[in-house]
Design an enzyme around this catalytic site. Structure first.
Site, PDB file in Angstrom:
ATOM      1  N   ASP A 164      77.871 -43.278  49.402  1.00  0.00           N
ATOM      2  CA  ASP A 164      77.047 -42.370  50.198  1.00  0.00           C
ATOM      3  C   ASP A 164      75.867 -43.108  50.849  1.00  0.00           C
ATOM      4  O   ASP A 164      75.667 -44.306  50.641  1.00  0.00           O
ATOM      5  CB  ASP A 164      76.568 -41.235  49.271  1.00  0.00           C
ATOM      6  CG  ASP A 164      76.497 -39.888  49.988  1.00  0.00           C
ATOM      7  OD1 ASP A 164      76.356 -39.881  51.217  1.00  0.00           O
ATOM      8  OD2 ASP A 164      76.547 -38.858  49.295  1.00  0.00           O
ATOM      9  N   ASP A 193      78.179 -32.490  55.856  1.00  0.00           N
ATOM     10  CA  ASP A 193      79.030 -31.942  54.797  1.00  0.00           C
ATOM     11  C   ASP A 193      79.750 -30.671  55.235  1.00  0.00           C
ATOM     12  O   ASP A 193      79.151 -29.764  55.815  1.00  0.00           O
ATOM     13  CB  ASP A 193      78.181 -31.603  53.563  1.00  0.00           C
ATOM     14  CG  ASP A 193      77.716 -32.850  52.848  1.00  0.00           C
ATOM     15  OD1 ASP A 193      77.945 -33.972  53.374  1.00  0.00           O
ATOM     16  OD2 ASP A 193      77.121 -32.719  51.767  1.00  0.00           O
TER      17      ASP A 193
HETATM   18  C1  GLA Z   1      76.309 -36.045  50.277  1.00  0.00           C
HETATM   19  C2  GLA Z   1      77.783 -36.199  50.639  1.00  0.00           C
HETATM   20  C3  GLA Z   1      78.594 -35.149  49.909  1.00  0.00           C
HETATM   21  C4  GLA Z   1      78.376 -35.276  48.408  1.00  0.00           C
HETATM   22  C5  GLA Z   1      76.893 -35.173  48.084  1.00  0.00           C
HETATM   23  C6  GLA Z   1      76.608 -35.484  46.621  1.00  0.00           C
HETATM   24  O1  GLA Z   1      75.794 -34.862  50.787  1.00  0.00           O
HETATM   25  O2  GLA Z   1      77.984 -36.104  52.011  1.00  0.00           O
HETATM   26  O3  GLA Z   1      79.979 -35.275  50.222  1.00  0.00           O
HETATM   27  O4  GLA Z   1      78.906 -36.503  47.971  1.00  0.00           O
HETATM   28  O5  GLA Z   1      76.137 -36.080  48.866  1.00  0.00           O
HETATM   29  O6  GLA Z   1      75.273 -35.473  46.332  1.00  0.00           O
END
Ligand code: GLA
Length: 383
Positions: free
Chosen positions: A149, A204
């Site tokens: 990430d 997301d």
């Molecule tokens: C980010 C990513 C998500 C998930 C969260 C976890 O938002 O884009 O897919 O992995 O972090 O904290």
């Protein structure tokens, strides 16, 4: 004039097509699996992961091609005195090696999550400065897939940061799929093909058909963001429009079916994000539809394109190996619509949801009534 055209063609080709790709031999077709985040967030544990591995097998998902069981954020709590990353001892009492062994014993593969910055998005320790140590640890545990990430990265250079972990994974000696998650902020499709096997292209996903939050996107928003990126995807290096919300409460059954079909047209990673232990039969049928999965997993590795845009309705096409073609008719509207597609006189199509061959059609047009927020998905048959 000819010279200018040639120059433009060369410039276009160089800009559009990655000239080389990460050479780890993995993800030759889009990865398939399950990830904890969409449904469980931080509520992860060894027990949950074992149960999910069991359900992956008993539900028929493993047989349909799903492989990776990936723990997203929140499995890690601190670093020890030697800098080693420490899994939450309460939630993962057996530790990660035993958990990975269990997943492997089911014939599945095991994945973890980390972050290129100092901390993950949920403020657990990130890998910044510990990349090689973490990669060695993952390899020792038996990790097969790393989602990486982009939270808490301050002024870090994005390409350099991801390249360090790529090199660390390579140095670990274990084949590990590398999943880049920087939300499409720095156009990763332009530089990530030689760094990762897949890269997120958007913020997301959330379980809604058509909505935009501060960080979240609905299925339609993500589809629109992906539409123009088709030239960047191919075997070993995929655009990632985020994990599936199929079966999660914010989507109707039709919307789940449409979401799954669209992701297959996009040659997207198929990473389920629902509770596999308690799936209703109709959701299981969606996730295990082998004819739709075959479109996603087609060895040519072409990402589908929006072939016709009529506003509320669209037709998507995806070239398949063997000069075959899949088409998807999408109805974004609230009312049923008839959508037509010229397939050619004498041609028949295979309906990938009804599992029926249809046609031939007198005038060469395949016509279908498509329910609101629904799709019809077909493959044109050779004869
Ligand atoms: C980010 C990513 C998500 C998930 C969260 C976890 O938002 O884009 O897919 O992995 O972090 O904290």
């Amino acid at each position: 004039m000819k010279k200018v055209m040639l120059l433009l063609a060369v410039v276009f080709f160089c800009a559009a097509a990655p000239t080389w790709a990460l050479d780890n031999g993995l993800a030759r077709t889009p990865p398939m699996g399950w990830n904890s985040w969409n449904k469980f967030g931080c509520n992860v544990s060894g027990k949950l992961i074992r149960e999910m591995a069991d359900a992956m097998v008993s539900s028929g998902m493993k047989a349909a091609g799903y492989q990776y069981i990936v723990i997203d954020d929140c499995w890690q709590v601190k670093r020890d005195a030697n800098g080693n990353i420490v899994p939450d001892p309460k939630r993962f009492p057996s530790g990660m090696k035993a958990l990975a062994d269990y997943v492997h014993s089911k014939g599945l593969k095991f994945g973890l999550y980390s972050d290129a910055g100092t901390a993950t998005c949920q403020n657990r320790p990130g890998s910044r400065g510990y990349e090689f140590q973490d990669a060695r640890q993952y390899a020792a545990w038996g990790v097969d897939y790393l989602k990486y990430d982009w939270c808490n990265t301050s002024t870090q250079n994005v390409q350099a940061s991801y390249a360090i972990m790529r090199d660390a994974l390579k140095a670990s000696g274990r084949p590990i799929v590398f999943s880049i998650c920087e939300w499409g902020v720095d156009d990763p499709w332009k530089w990530a093909a030689d760094i990762g096997n897949l890269w997120r292209t958007t913020g997301d996903i959330t379980d809604c058909w058509d909505c935009t939050g501060v960080y979240t996107r609905g299925v339609m928003q993500i589809l629109d963001q992906e539409a123009d990126l088709w030239s960047y995807a191919g075997p070993g290096h995929w655009n990632d429009p985020d994990m599936l919300e199929v079966g999660n409460p914010g989507l109707s059954l039709e919307e789940s079916r449409a979401h799954f079909s669209l992701w297959a047209m996009l040659a997207a990673p198929l990473i389920a994000g629902n509770d596999l232990r308690s799936m209703p039969a109709d959701i299981r049928e969606i996730l295990t539809n082998k004819e739709v999965i075959a479109v996603d997993q087609d060895p040519l590795g072409h990402q589908g394109q929006r072939y016709r845009d009529y506003g509320d309705t669209e037709v998507w096409s995806k070239e398949l190996a063997g000069h075959a073609e899949a088409y998807l008719l999408l109805n974004r509207s609230q009312t049923p619509r008839e959508i037509s597609l010229y397939v050619g006189k004498g041609k028949r199509v295979r309906d990938l949801w009804k599992h029926e061959d249809l046609g031939p059609f007198a005038d060469g047009f395949f016509r279908a009534r498509v329910v609101p927020h629904g799709v019809v998905m077909v493959k044109v048959l050779a004869k």
